[in-house]
Design a protein around this motif. Structure first.
Motif, PDB file in Angstrom:
ATOM      1  N   UNK A  16       0.770  -1.175  -0.210  1.00  0.00           N
ATOM      2  CA  UNK A  16      -0.201  -0.017  -0.105  1.00  0.00           C
ATOM      3  C   UNK A  16       0.868   0.969  -0.221  1.00  0.00           C
ATOM      4  N   UNK A  17       0.596   2.275  -0.785  1.00  0.00           N
ATOM      5  CA  UNK A  17       1.341   3.390  -1.107  1.00  0.00           C
ATOM      6  C   UNK A  17       0.379   4.422  -0.798  1.00  0.00           C
ATOM      7  N   UNK A  18       0.687   5.689  -0.166  1.00  0.00           N
ATOM      8  CA  UNK A  18       0.016   6.778  -0.258  1.00  0.00           C
ATOM      9  C   UNK A  18       0.612   7.939  -0.723  1.00  0.00           C
ATOM     10  N   UNK A  19      -0.335   8.984  -1.304  1.00  0.00           N
ATOM     11  CA  UNK A  19      -0.075   9.989  -1.944  1.00  0.00           C
ATOM     12  C   UNK A  19      -0.775  11.234  -1.452  1.00  0.00           C
ATOM     13  N   UNK A  20      -0.031  12.459  -1.617  1.00  0.00           N
ATOM     14  CA  UNK A  20      -0.814  13.656  -1.303  1.00  0.00           C
ATOM     15  C   UNK A  20      -0.336  14.760  -2.312  1.00  0.00           C
ATOM     16  N   UNK A  21      -0.991  15.289  -2.986  1.00  0.00           N
ATOM     17  CA  UNK A  21      -0.584  16.500  -4.082  1.00  0.00           C
ATOM     18  C   UNK A  21       0.220  15.756  -4.901  1.00  0.00           C
ATOM     19  N   UNK A  22       0.054  14.583  -5.355  1.00  0.00           N
ATOM     20  CA  UNK A  22       1.024  14.207  -6.288  1.00  0.00           C
ATOM     21  C   UNK A  22       2.465  13.423  -5.883  1.00  0.00           C
ATOM     22  N   UNK A  23       2.695  13.788  -4.607  1.00  0.00           N
ATOM     23  CA  UNK A  23       3.809  13.322  -4.049  1.00  0.00           C
ATOM     24  C   UNK A  23       3.844  12.086  -2.767  1.00  0.00           C
ATOM     25  N   UNK A  24       4.606  11.290  -2.808  1.00  0.00           N
ATOM     26  CA  UNK A  24       4.547  10.245  -1.725  1.00  0.00           C
ATOM     27  C   UNK A  24       4.167  10.784  -0.371  1.00  0.00           C
ATOM     28  N   UNK A  25       3.311  10.274   0.285  1.00  0.00           N
ATOM     29  CA  UNK A  25       2.991  10.520   1.582  1.00  0.00           C
ATOM     30  C   UNK A  25       3.356   9.522   2.500  1.00  0.00           C
ATOM     31  N   UNK A  26       4.342  10.023   3.466  1.00  0.00           N
ATOM     32  CA  UNK A  26       4.878   8.997   4.281  1.00  0.00           C
ATOM     33  C   UNK A  26       5.614   7.653   3.681  1.00  0.00           C
ATOM     34  N   UNK A  27       5.216   6.624   4.337  1.00  0.00           N
ATOM     35  CA  UNK A  27       5.978   5.199   3.647  1.00  0.00           C
ATOM     36  C   UNK A  27       5.123   4.329   3.056  1.00  0.00           C
ATOM     37  N   UNK A  28       5.898   3.761   2.103  1.00  0.00           N
ATOM     38  CA  UNK A  28       4.487   2.341   1.614  1.00  0.00           C
ATOM     39  C   UNK A  28       5.035   1.082   2.585  1.00  0.00           C
ATOM     40  N   UNK A  29       4.218   0.147   2.349  1.00  0.00           N
ATOM     41  CA  UNK A  29       4.260  -1.055   3.492  1.00  0.00           C
ATOM     42  C   UNK A  29       3.658  -2.179   2.637  1.00  0.00           C
ATOM     43  N   UNK A  30       3.786  -3.101   3.359  1.00  0.00           N
ATOM     44  CA  UNK A  30       2.963  -4.350   3.102  1.00  0.00           C
ATOM     45  C   UNK A  30       2.811  -5.152   4.498  1.00  0.00           C
ATOM     46  N   UNK A  31       1.475  -5.320   4.876  1.00  0.00           N
ATOM     47  CA  UNK A  31       1.181  -5.698   6.111  1.00  0.00           C
ATOM     48  C   UNK A  31       0.297  -7.035   5.798  1.00  0.00           C
ATOM     49  N   UNK A  32      -0.314  -7.338   4.737  1.00  0.00           N
ATOM     50  CA  UNK A  32      -0.936  -8.620   4.279  1.00  0.00           C
ATOM     51  C   UNK A  32      -1.463  -8.659   2.928  1.00  0.00           C
ATOM     52  N   UNK A  33      -1.651  -9.777   2.544  1.00  0.00           N
ATOM     53  CA  UNK A  33      -1.930  -9.986   1.158  1.00  0.00           C
ATOM     54  C   UNK A  33      -3.224  -8.800   0.824  1.00  0.00           C
ATOM     55  N   UNK A  34      -3.310  -8.483  -0.327  1.00  0.00           N
ATOM     56  CA  UNK A  34      -4.514  -7.660  -0.683  1.00  0.00           C
ATOM     57  C   UNK A  34      -5.915  -8.458  -0.500  1.00  0.00           C
ATOM     58  N   UNK A  35      -6.703  -7.668  -0.395  1.00  0.00           N
ATOM     59  CA  UNK A  35      -8.288  -8.372  -0.166  1.00  0.00           C
ATOM     60  C   UNK A  35      -8.803  -8.240  -1.834  1.00  0.00           C
ATOM     61  N   UNK A  36      -9.640  -9.206  -2.191  1.00  0.00           N
ATOM     62  CA  UNK A  36     -10.206  -9.385  -3.516  1.00  0.00           C
ATOM     63  C   UNK A  36     -11.748  -9.022  -3.315  1.00  0.00           C
ATOM     64  N   UNK A  37     -12.113  -8.000  -4.090  1.00  0.00           N
ATOM     65  CA  UNK A  37     -13.338  -7.581  -4.101  1.00  0.00           C
ATOM     66  C   UNK A  37     -14.299  -8.004  -5.353  1.00  0.00           C
ATOM     67  N   UNK A  38     -15.115  -8.930  -5.121  1.00  0.00           N
ATOM     68  CA  UNK A  38     -15.794  -9.448  -6.311  1.00  0.00           C
ATOM     69  C   UNK A  38     -16.628  -8.712  -6.936  1.00  0.00           C
ATOM     70  N   UNK A  39     -16.744  -8.723  -8.258  1.00  0.00           N
ATOM     71  CA  UNK A  39     -17.664  -8.197  -9.138  1.00  0.00           C
ATOM     72  C   UNK A  39     -19.248  -8.714  -8.666  1.00  0.00           C
ATOM     73  N   UNK A  40     -20.032  -7.719  -8.774  1.00  0.00           N
ATOM     74  CA  UNK A  40     -21.504  -8.043  -8.531  1.00  0.00           C
ATOM     75  C   UNK A  40     -21.642  -8.101  -7.019  1.00  0.00           C
ATOM     76  N   UNK A  41     -20.621  -8.219  -6.129  1.00  0.00           N
ATOM     77  CA  UNK A  41     -20.884  -8.048  -4.616  1.00  0.00           C
ATOM     78  C   UNK A  41     -20.216  -7.115  -3.711  1.00  0.00           C
TER      79      UNK A  41
END
Length: 989
Positions: A857-882
């Motif tokens: 996960x990476x954050x940006x504010x006004x087009x510039x990096x915001x703080x630090x990127x990190x990986x805590x857990x695998x990404x969630x899957x958001x199913x189509x239709x639900x």
């Protein structure tokens, strides 16, 4: 907890007899004739105090946790109502008072025979008429559906049915006929049902959502109904717990160890929230860690979990069987006919359906083999519409903290208080020194305990409360130790008066209003604080009330007095708690044990972990500092000064009258005039210097800003080269998606205004179903906040439609003023550790959060990096239709602190993770002011150093004066703060 607070306020306002309030505090939910007011069972709210205990997180020793919080309950009840320290007898007989260790465990048995819960405090019978009508409509819908199914099925059911195959079990419960489990809530009021019960689909184009076999199933009328199902407790012998359950919306099935109400690292639960969970199936939980502990099985709807409840959620569950085994073999589902026939439908109508037939019909229903669309069964369409309209109006449960009765039993006495050394059982009863007779009841014994506490023959209850009221009126009780009438407590200064007042209080029916009126009508209350030297010598502590005792106001009264002076006091009664900066009475300020309000704490508001009848009264520098420097106090002081007269002398007189209820002395008037004039001169000089410094800074920045503006215009053509988003909303004329995929629907007071989506914290915009499944993605928005004090509102969110799993751009949920990537229970996210937001209330800021497929996960504010990127857990899957998109809400609905107060000018959703350089380009889609960072980078080193020096001085000067105020306002605010610091203001004479 706020519902309990409101209950207490209403009870005092209605002058509910004290003895009634004591009954309600211990057993209000069990009273045969509860107090009903405005559709609420007020009596049941009283037991909320039993839940105000500390809970650790997933304790490894759950029995120790149970003993600890029950000890806290005993301490609270015994101190509050009897002024006895019964909890001192947990490990041994009381060293000083006639309280045995058996007394402690007699009360322990009463309180541990209950289970922590969320209860419904609606008046009994609420909604029954509507439920009867909904049940009648269900019958009509069933008839219409059955007619359609008879036309679609063959004559005979095909295939055989058979019972489930289980491994060897140590415990087995058949919930189709089990009678010893405990149920609570409208969702289970029907008990176990025969095969064929069903639920109406409350949205969409389906008629029936589920058809069930025999068992215990909720949502047979509404998914908003509450439901709690609990087994009797039993000794855990390890092994594996299996249960055959179905559910949705976040309902949980779990084991509970020693009544511990939360789930956590080692307290496991099965949350029912996916589409797969809606189908009956076997689920297991390992019990080996808890071998030797008392446990019970518990299922609860999402809004009715005793802790971690989602109070707005619709959910449901069903269960047919549960068992415990030491075998490694898995159970097998029952055999189900391969295809239902008309005979099954006729049996459904006749009420003679078998479990196998019911499951076969439901499988055909869910797979689309049976007609179930409104368009396919026109005879049912109007009935379903009527059902849905009526269900939507069905009164919702009014949920509050409480307890439920479980299987009651006496508790063992723990030798030396060691819970690992149980001795003989102690019968549940009251204190031996008052009434030693054991309770003869199959319930917990709370009704009997309440009866003993309020018995007119009880020597303590009336004396304790009249002494507490005397303490609050005169500053010191007749017994100074209001929480301890034992030998270590102080003896009464006027024992005969205490007895007389207690007898009068009982004779007057326990009316606290009339008792207080009698006290404040006395000559003792009307006496002056002045005293002769002889009086002071004879009675230095004023024990005989020959004069008034001057004392400091309590923390809440000081804060409320300041708010009243400001003219900003919001007198709205009741409701959810507010932060200490909100202009409501202090009784409504939120109380979090590890995050107490700093102003109230400075003035000795106690930590709410145990009864404190007499507060500490300190006099420390932190109190003057709080009265001078607390931001809220400064704001309210400025508001007070602004609402007084304009002529200086008259203004000072008015402020003295309002704050001190007297005219200023001549020397005070002159000193105040000189004070204001000196501060006015100082403020004007400071303002002139601030203006000069700002001009110097702007002069240095001017050339750099001009160059950057030219560069930004020359690069703007590159923006069009970016890939198209999956969805985009510009709010220029409507809520349409520019990509024609996901139009928005507004809810609450959300509206479009001047090319922006306007949100008030209780509104949002939402889309329909996502057109494709998302894992890697980018959320992007251009937003201007209404204020920087809000906490937890979501800007743009992708979530499952049940609102349980989500990813979101959130403001200030973890840390005040910081942007964060929100997720369900922060499962996949954590703070970026970027800088605090200081500008978003004054201008549009650009935000983006990029989610890689691996969970980075990476954050940006006004087009510039915001703080630090990190990986805590695998990404969630958001199913189509639900899954869907929300704007202005963290997840679910914009209740509590989930909603955002802001204007969103544009929002974008991408179906991939954008690169850093792409974010830098797309940030220019909306005009954003050039940042300080960019300006400083464009300057030579010597000018950067000069600006930093000028800004340091500027920051120091601005900290000395409120922003956007005149020197006159600053000077009069200083006088207001000085008056608030007078002892005469914070002491009661």
């Amino acid at each position: 907890a706020w519902r309990y607070r409101d209950y207490v306020i209403r009870a005092f306002a209605d002058d509910v007899p004290y003895f009634q309030m004591v009954r309600e505090a211990v057993a209000g939910d069990l009273l045969p004739n509860p107090r009903i007011k405005d559709g609420l069972n007020e009596s049941a709210l009283g037991i909320g105090q039993l839940r105000m205990v500390l809970h650790g997180f997933s304790p490894t020793d759950s029995l120790d946790e149970l003993v600890t919080w029950t000890d806290n309950q005993i301490e609270t009840v015994s101190k509050a109502f009897q002024a006895l320290t019964v909890s001192c007898a947990r490990c041994h007989d009381h060293k000083f008072d006639a309280i045995s260790q058996a007394d402690f465990y007699a009360l322990y048995g009463i309180l541990t025979s209950t289970r922590p819960a969320i209860i419904d405090v609606n008046a009994p019978g609420t909604g029954d008429t509507d439920r009867d009508e909904l049940q009648r409509l269900k019958k009509q819908i069933q008839s219409a559906v059955a007619s359609a199914w008879l036309k679609a099925l063959p004559e005979k059911t095909e295939g055989m049915e058979s019972a489930a195959t289980l491994p060897a079990t140590t415990h087995h419960w058949d919930l189709r006929k089990e009678e010893n489990w405990f149920t609570d809530g409208d969702g289970l009021r029907q008990g176990a049902t025969a095969p064929g019960e069903f639920s109406i689909a409350l949205e969409g184009d389906r008629v029936i959502s589920n058809l069930h076999p025999g068992g215990l199933f909720t949502a047979l009328i509404s998914t908003a109904d509450r439901a709690v199902l609990m087994s009797p407790r039993f000794r855990c012998e390890g092994g594996t717990l299996w249960f055959r359950v179905a559910g949705g919306g976040g309902a949980v099935a779990k084991y509970v160890v020693q009544n511990y109400p939360r789930t956590g690292t080692i307290h496991k639960a099965r949350e029912l929230k996916t589409d797969k969970d809606a189908v009956l199936g076997w689920h297991k939980l390992d019990l080996e860690y808890w071998k030797g502990d008392d446990i019970h099985i518990e299922l609860a709807t999402a809004a009715d979990r005793p802790a971690q409840a989602d109070l707005d959620a619709r959910s449901w569950f069903g269960i047919t069987e549960a068992f415990i085994t030491h075998s490694s073999d898995n159970p097998r589902d029952p055999g189900i006919p391969s295809k239902p026939g008309q005979d099954a439908v006729r049996a459904w109508l006749a009420g003679t359906l078998t479990d196998g037939q019911a499951e076969a019909l439901n499988r055909a229903l869910q797979s689309g083999q049976l007609p179930n669309q409104l368009s396919a069964i026109p005879e049912a369409a109007a009935l379903v519409e009527k059902y849905r309209l009526l269900e939507a109006k069905l009164p919702r449960p009014t949920r509050a903290p409480g307890v439920l009765e479980g299987d009651a039993r006496d508790a063992a006495l723990f030798v030396r208080g060691n819970h690992k050394q149980p001795a003989d059982l102690v019968p549940r009863r009251f204190l031996d020194g008052i009434n030693p007779v054991p309770f003869e009841t199959k319930q917990s014994g709370r009704i009997e305990l309440a009866a003993h506490l309020t018995d007119p023959q009880n020597p303590l209850t009336a004396r304790v409360i009249v002494n507490r009221l005397w303490h609050h009126i005169f500053g010191r009780g007749l017994v100074a130790t209001t929480d301890n009438f034992g030998r270590l407590g102080q003896t009464p200064t006027h024992p005969e008066l205490l007895d007389f007042l207690a007898a009068q209080f009982i004779a007057d029916g326990g009316s606290m209003r009339r008792f207080i009126h009698a006290l404040v009508s006395t000559r003792a209350f009307a006496r002056s604080a002045s005293a002769s030297a002889a009086d002071l010598a004879r009675d230095p502590d004023n024990l005989h009330l020959a004069r008034w005792t001057v004392r400091r106001l309590e923390a809440e009264a000081i804060r409320d007095s300041i708010l009243h002076l400001s003219g900003k006091l919001d007198a709205t009664p009741f409701g959810q708690p507010v932060p200490g900066t909100a202009p409501r009475r202090s009784v409504y300020v939120q109380v979090i044990r590890n995050q107490l309000d700093p102003f109230l704490t400075a003035f000795d508001m106690p930590v709410p972990s145990a009864p404190r009848g007499a507060r500490d009264v300190t006099n420390v520098p932190a109190q003057s500092l709080a009265l001078l420097n607390d931001p809220a106090i400064q704001t309210w002081a400025a508001d007070w000064a602004a609402r007084t007269e304009t002529a200086p002398e008259q203004r000072i007189r008015q402020m003295f009258q309002q704050a001190l209820a007297r005219e200023p002395e001549p020397n005070e008037l002159q000193a105040s005039l000189r004070f204001v004039e000196s501060h006015l001169t100082e403020a004007r000089a400071r303002q002139d210097r601030i203006t000069a410094l700002r001009r110097q800074v702007e002069a240095l920045f001017g050339a750099a800003r001009l160059e950057l503006t030219k560069s930004d215009r020359s690069d703007s053509s590159e923006v069009s080269d970016l890939p198209a988003p999956l969805a985009e909303w510009t709010f220029e004329n409507d809520t349409a998606d520019t990509q024609a995929r996901l139009p928005l629907t507004l809810s609450g007071a959300a509206r479009l205004e001047n090319g922006a989506l306007v949100l008030d914290g209780s509104s949002m915009a939402q889309t329909g179903s996502l057109p494709k499944t998302l894992t890697a993605k980018t959320l992007e928005a251009w937003v201007q906040l209404d204020n920087l004090t809000q906490r937890g509102g979501g800007v743009i969110t992708v979530q499952g439609k049940d609102g349980v799993v989500f990813d979101s751009i959130v403001f200030a949920e973890k840390q005040p003023g910081h942007w964060v990537a929100g997720s369900d229970h922060f499962t996949r996210s954590e703070p970026f550790n970027g800088p605090a937001e200081t500008e978003a209330a004054n201008r549009i800021v650009h935000l983006a959060v990029v989610y890689e497929a691996d969970g980075t996960v990476s954050g940006y504010r006004d087009g510039e990096p915001y703080g630090r990127a990190y990986r805590k857990a695998p990404g969630a899957v958001f199913e189509a239709e639900s899954s869907q998109i929300l704007l202005g809400c963290r997840h679910g609905k914009p209740t509590g602190n989930r909603g955002l107060t802001a204007r969103i000018h544009r929002a974008r959703l991408y179906d991939r993770a954008l690169a850093e350089e792409e974010i830098a380009q797309t940030a220019r889609l909306e005009p954003i002011p050039i940042t300080d960072h960019a300006l400083l980078s464009a300057l030579p080193p010597e000018q950067r150093a000069q600006i930093q020096s000028l800004r340091a001085e500027l920051q120091n000067l601005e900290a000395q004066a409120p922003i956007d105020t005149t020197p006159e306002a600053t000077a009069w605010q200083s006088l207001a703060l000085s008056l608030l610091n007078l002892k005469e203001f914070i002491y009661l004479r």
